[in-house]
Design a protein around this motif. Structure first.
Motif, short mmCIF file in Angstrom:
data_model
loop_
_atom_site.label_atom_id
_atom_site.label_comp_id
_atom_site.label_asym_id
_atom_site.label_seq_id
_atom_site.Cartn_x
_atom_site.Cartn_y
_atom_site.Cartn_z
N ASP A 18 0.84 -1.20 0.00
CA ASP A 18 0.00 0.00 0.00
C ASP A 18 0.88 1.25 0.00
O ASP A 18 2.11 1.16 0.00
N ASP A 20 1.40 3.45 2.33
CA ASP A 20 2.23 3.62 3.52
C ASP A 20 3.50 2.78 3.44
O ASP A 20 4.58 3.24 3.81
N ALA A 23 5.77 4.49 0.97
CA ALA A 23 6.40 5.68 1.56
C ALA A 23 7.51 5.28 2.53
O ALA A 23 8.57 5.93 2.57
N ALA A 24 7.31 4.24 3.31
CA ALA A 24 8.34 3.78 4.25
C ALA A 24 9.58 3.30 3.50
O ALA A 24 10.71 3.61 3.88
N HIS A 59 4.47 12.07 4.63
CA HIS A 59 3.32 11.22 4.33
C HIS A 59 3.06 10.26 5.50
O HIS A 59 1.93 10.14 5.96
N LEU A 60 4.11 9.62 5.96
CA LEU A 60 3.96 8.67 7.07
C LEU A 60 3.52 9.36 8.35
O LEU A 60 2.68 8.85 9.08
N ARG A 61 4.07 10.53 8.61
CA ARG A 61 3.71 11.27 9.82
C ARG A 61 2.24 11.67 9.79
O ARG A 61 1.50 11.48 10.77
N ARG A 63 -0.18 10.27 8.05
CA ARG A 63 -1.03 9.07 8.10
C ARG A 63 -1.14 8.56 9.54
O ARG A 63 -2.22 8.20 9.98
N SER A 64 -0.02 8.54 10.26
CA SER A 64 -0.07 8.04 11.64
C SER A 64 -0.86 9.00 12.52
O SER A 64 -1.59 8.59 13.40
N ARG A 67 -4.57 8.46 11.89
CA ARG A 67 -5.05 7.24 12.50
C ARG A 67 -5.36 7.43 13.99
O ARG A 67 -6.17 6.72 14.55
#
Length: 69
Positions: A18, A20, A23-24, A59-61, A63-64, A67
């Protein structure tokens, strides 16, 4: 000779499930490549890779954070 950008790595594509995960992986790879570029005084590549790294980490920041809400 084929361009490197034209090649696809089926192993990477199969393991990235996906956005995420993508991005990771991008964050990890760009950090390593930026260090390599910096070591060899490839200033513009270093800059661009660090910008890509920041974008992936952002992006990861986000998204987290999303959530948690």
């Amino acid at each position: 000779m084929a361009k490197v950008a034209d090649r696809h790595d089926p192993d990477i594509e199969a393991t990235v499930e996906d956005a995420d995960a993508a991005a990771a992986l991008v964050a990890e790879v760009t950090a390593s490549l930026a260090q390599l570029a910096q070591r060899h005084h490839l200033d513009m590549l270093d800059y661009l890779l660090r910008m890509a790294n920041l974008e992936a980490e952002e992006h990861l920041r986000l998204r987290s954070r999303h959530r948690l809400c």
